[in-house]
Design a protein around this motif. Structure first.
Motif, PDB file in Angstrom:
ATOM      1  N   LYS A 173       5.608  -8.662  83.701  1.00 30.90           N
ATOM      2  CA  LYS A 173       4.367  -7.892  83.870  1.00 30.90           C
ATOM      3  C   LYS A 173       3.727  -8.190  85.224  1.00 30.90           C
ATOM      4  O   LYS A 173       3.201  -7.291  85.892  1.00 30.90           O
ATOM      5  N   ALA A 174       3.765  -9.456  85.633  1.00 28.53           N
ATOM      6  CA  ALA A 174       3.178  -9.846  86.918  1.00 28.53           C
ATOM      7  C   ALA A 174       3.919  -9.194  88.078  1.00 28.53           C
ATOM      8  O   ALA A 174       3.301  -8.707  89.035  1.00 28.53           O
ATOM      9  N   ILE A 175       5.251  -9.155  87.994  1.00 28.43           N
ATOM     10  CA  ILE A 175       6.043  -8.513  89.056  1.00 28.43           C
ATOM     11  C   ILE A 175       5.754  -7.016  89.102  1.00 28.43           C
ATOM     12  O   ILE A 175       5.568  -6.432  90.171  1.00 28.43           O
ATOM     13  N   GLU A 176       5.711  -6.391  87.940  1.00 29.44           N
ATOM     14  CA  GLU A 176       5.426  -4.966  87.879  1.00 29.44           C
ATOM     15  C   GLU A 176       4.051  -4.640  88.477  1.00 29.44           C
ATOM     16  O   GLU A 176       3.837  -3.544  89.011  1.00 29.44           O
ATOM     17  N   SER A 177       3.147  -5.600  88.397  1.00 28.44           N
ATOM     18  CA  SER A 177       1.798  -5.410  88.941  1.00 28.44           C
ATOM     19  C   SER A 177       1.713  -5.704  90.426  1.00 28.44           C
ATOM     20  O   SER A 177       0.687  -5.439  91.047  1.00 28.44           O
ATOM     21  N   LEU A 182       6.061 -16.040  91.797  1.00 35.43           N
ATOM     22  CA  LEU A 182       5.734 -16.541  90.469  1.00 35.43           C
ATOM     23  C   LEU A 182       5.880 -18.052  90.514  1.00 35.43           C
ATOM     24  O   LEU A 182       6.981 -18.568  90.729  1.00 35.43           O
ATOM     25  N   ALA A 183       4.770 -18.751  90.347  1.00 36.15           N
ATOM     26  CA  ALA A 183       4.760 -20.210  90.478  1.00 36.15           C
ATOM     27  C   ALA A 183       4.728 -20.836  89.091  1.00 36.15           C
ATOM     28  O   ALA A 183       3.686 -20.859  88.429  1.00 36.15           O
ATOM     29  N   LYS A 216      17.554 -14.230  86.904  1.00 37.09           N
ATOM     30  CA  LYS A 216      18.201 -12.952  86.600  1.00 37.09           C
ATOM     31  C   LYS A 216      17.180 -11.838  86.472  1.00 37.09           C
ATOM     32  O   LYS A 216      17.385 -10.717  86.961  1.00 37.09           O
ATOM     33  N   MET A 217      16.097 -12.114  85.780  1.00 44.35           N
ATOM     34  CA  MET A 217      15.065 -11.105  85.551  1.00 44.35           C
ATOM     35  C   MET A 217      14.364 -10.699  86.844  1.00 44.35           C
ATOM     36  O   MET A 217      14.114  -9.518  87.103  1.00 44.35           O
ATOM     37  N   ILE A 218      14.072 -11.669  87.690  1.00 45.95           N
ATOM     38  CA  ILE A 218      13.323 -11.405  88.918  1.00 45.95           C
ATOM     39  C   ILE A 218      14.165 -10.659  89.944  1.00 45.95           C
ATOM     40  O   ILE A 218      13.685  -9.754  90.624  1.00 45.95           O
ATOM     41  N   GLY A 219      15.441 -11.017  90.051  1.00 43.05           N
ATOM     42  CA  GLY A 219      16.278 -10.396  91.082  1.00 43.05           C
ATOM     43  C   GLY A 219      15.723 -10.720  92.457  1.00 43.05           C
ATOM     44  O   GLY A 219      15.361 -11.862  92.745  1.00 43.05           O
ATOM     45  N   ASN A 220      15.644  -9.703  93.314  1.00 41.14           N
ATOM     46  CA  ASN A 220      15.061  -9.919  94.648  1.00 41.14           C
ATOM     47  C   ASN A 220      13.670  -9.300  94.756  1.00 41.14           C
ATOM     48  O   ASN A 220      13.197  -9.018  95.842  1.00 41.14           O
ATOM     49  N   ARG A 221      13.013  -9.113  93.596  1.00 43.32           N
ATOM     50  CA  ARG A 221      11.689  -8.477  93.591  1.00 43.32           C
ATOM     51  C   ARG A 221      10.576  -9.448  93.950  1.00 43.32           C
ATOM     52  O   ARG A 221       9.487  -9.038  94.364  1.00 43.32           O
ATOM     53  N   ASP A 262      13.904 -12.124 100.120  1.00 43.54           N
ATOM     54  CA  ASP A 262      15.099 -11.409  99.666  1.00 43.54           C
ATOM     55  C   ASP A 262      16.354 -12.277  99.744  1.00 43.54           C
ATOM     56  O   ASP A 262      17.416 -11.887  99.266  1.00 43.54           O
ATOM     57  N   LYS A 263      16.219 -13.466 100.333  1.00 38.62           N
ATOM     58  CA  LYS A 263      17.360 -14.385 100.446  1.00 38.62           C
ATOM     59  C   LYS A 263      17.210 -15.598  99.523  1.00 38.62           C
ATOM     60  O   LYS A 263      18.059 -16.485  99.524  1.00 38.62           O
ATOM     61  N   ILE A 264      16.129 -15.645  98.763  1.00 38.35           N
ATOM     62  CA  ILE A 264      15.815 -16.832  97.964  1.00 38.35           C
ATOM     63  C   ILE A 264      15.836 -16.481  96.482  1.00 38.35           C
ATOM     64  O   ILE A 264      15.195 -15.524  96.049  1.00 38.35           O
ATOM     65  N   SER A 265      16.572 -17.253  95.705  1.00 39.97           N
ATOM     66  CA  SER A 265      16.506 -17.093  94.253  1.00 39.97           C
ATOM     67  C   SER A 265      15.411 -17.976  93.670  1.00 39.97           C
ATOM     68  O   SER A 265      14.673 -17.562  92.777  1.00 39.97           O
ATOM     69  N   ALA A 266      15.296 -19.210  94.185  1.00 38.10           N
ATOM     70  CA  ALA A 266      14.265 -20.126  93.709  1.00 38.10           C
ATOM     71  C   ALA A 266      14.007 -21.189  94.768  1.00 38.10           C
ATOM     72  O   ALA A 266      14.887 -21.534  95.558  1.00 38.10           O
ATOM     73  N   THR A 267      12.796 -21.696  94.769  1.00 42.39           N
ATOM     74  CA  THR A 267      12.428 -22.785  95.668  1.00 42.39           C
ATOM     75  C   THR A 267      11.441 -23.682  94.937  1.00 42.39           C
ATOM     76  O   THR A 267      11.039 -23.391  93.815  1.00 42.39           O
ATOM     77  N   GLY A 268      11.024 -24.781  95.582  1.00 39.21           N
ATOM     78  CA  GLY A 268      10.078 -25.645  94.903  1.00 39.21           C
ATOM     79  C   GLY A 268      10.182 -27.114  95.251  1.00 39.21           C
ATOM     80  O   GLY A 268      10.065 -27.973  94.389  1.00 39.21           O
TER      81      GLY A 268
END
Length: 290
Positions: A173-177, A182-183, A216-221, A262-268
Motif C-alpha cells: 500500500k505504501a509503494i502504491e501511494s 520502506l524502512a 520480490k514484492m517490491i521489485g525495483n519500485r 533501481d540497482k538496489i534490492s536491499a540496504t541497511g
C-alpha cells in the motif's frame, strides 16, 4: 551457537518526539498533529528541512500498526511521541484471531494519505514499517510472549506469520501511494532484548523469509532499507552478505540509495535515522541474500 553482533544505535536513532524548532515550524496542536494526514505532512516536511535531509520520513513512532489492531496508544505530546498505554490482549491465544489491518481507518489511513500528498508535493518519502515483535509488544505483556514462545512456539509462529502477511500488505500500500523507501525496523526484536536463542529463531522463522518476500514484492519500485540490527542478524546466520556499489562522488547515504534505487534490492548498514551520513569512500553497501 551463532556468534551474533549487535548494532549499537548512534545518537539520533531513537524516535523520541520532535525537536523544539520543528514544533515551532509546524504550528500544530499536539497530540492532534499526529492524527491527520495534514499534520503528518507538515511534521515530516518540516523535520526534513530542519535536519537538512533529502527525504521526508513518516510516521514518527512504532505504534501505528498496533493501534490499528486495537492497541491502547497514548499519543503523547510533541516532545514525547506516541507510546503504548496499556495491553489490550490477555493471552497469546487471543492474538490468533487478530483482524487484518484496516487501511480505511485511524492513523494508518492518514499515513497512507500523507505519503500521497508528499509525493504530489515533489518529495521523496521514507515510510517506517514496524516489525512483528514490536507490534506484539504494544498489544500484550511481553513476558507472556516469551512464556508462550518457550512452551508453545507454534502459537507464536502462527501469530507472527499473520503479522508477516499484513506487514507485506502495508508495504505494498505504501509503494502504491508513492513511497520511495520502506524502512523496516523491529526495535523490540533486537538481540539485546530477545537474547541469542530467540534472536536466532526469529531470524530463521521471520526475518529471512520476510526479507525474501519483501524484495520480490517490491521489485525495483522502491528501496528496502532494513534496520542494521536485522541485517547483522541475517549476516550472522549466513543468510546474507554485503556487496558494494561504487558512486561517482561523495554524497549522503540517503542520496546514494535514492540515486541508485533501481540497482538496489536491499540496504541497511546505517540506521535510517542517521541517513544524512556522507559516504566519504564513495561506496554504498548493499545487502545480498544467499
Amino acid at each position: 551457537m551463532y556468534q551474533f553482533v549487535d548494532y549499537k544505535c548512534k545518537p539520533g536513532a531513537d524516535l523520541g518526539g520532535l525537536e523544539n524548532e520543528v514544533v515551532k515550524m509546524v504550528n500544530l496542536d499536539f497530540p492532534e498533529g499526529y492524527t491527520t494526514s495534514h499534520g503528518l505532512f507538515k511534521i515530516s516536511k518540516a523535520s526534513k528541512e530542519y535536519k537538512e535531509m533529502t527525504m521526508c520520513l513518516l510516521p514518527f513512532c512504532h505504534t501505528v500498526e498496533a493501534e490499528n489492531y486495537g492497541g491502547d496508544i497514548n499519543l503523547g505530546t510533541a516532545k514525547i511521541g506516541p507510546r503504548c498505554k496499556g495491553y489490550v490482549y490477555e493471552n497469546i491465544q487471543d492474538l490468533l484471531s487478530l483482524p487484518d489491518l484496516d487501511f480505511k481507518k485511524g492513523r494508518l489511513k492518514e499515513v497512507i494519505k500523507a505519503i500521497k500528498n508528499l509525493k504530489s508535493a515533489g518529495e521523496n518519502v521514507v515510510v517506517n514499517i514496524t516489525g512483528p515483535i514490536t507490534i506484539l509488544n504494544n498489544l500484550i505483556d511481553p513476558s507472556k510472549i516469551f512464556k508462550t514462545w518457550r512452551k508453545d512456539p507454534d502459537v507464536i509462529t502462527t501469530v507472527i506469520e499473520k503479522l508477516r502477511v499484513q506487514i507485506l500488505l502495508y508495504m505494498e500500500k505504501a509503494i502504491e501511494s508513492g513511497a520511495d523507501v520502506l524502512a523496516f525496523e523491529d526495535p523490540v526484536g533486537a538481540l539485546n532484548i530477545l537474547g541469542p536463542n530467540y534472536f536466532e529463531m526469529q531470524g530463521r522463522n521471520f526475518s529471512y523469509p520476510f526479507v525474501i518476500d519483501a524484495i520480490k514484492m517490491i521489485g525495483n519500485r522502491a528501496v528496502l532499507h532494513i534496520c542494521p540490527k536485522t541485517t547483522l542478524q541475517l549476516i550472522s546466520l549466513e543468510f546474507a552478505y554485503w556487496d558494494e556499489i561504487q558512486i561517482d562522488e561523495v554524497m549522503t547515504y540517503e542520496e546514494a540509495y535514492i540515486k541508485l534505487k533501481d540497482k538496489i534490492s536491499a540496504t541497511g548498514n546505517i540506521c535510517i535515522h542517521n541517513r544524512d551520513i556522507p559516504l566519504k569512500n564513495k561506496k554504498l553497501k548493499i545487502l545480498k541474500l544467499n
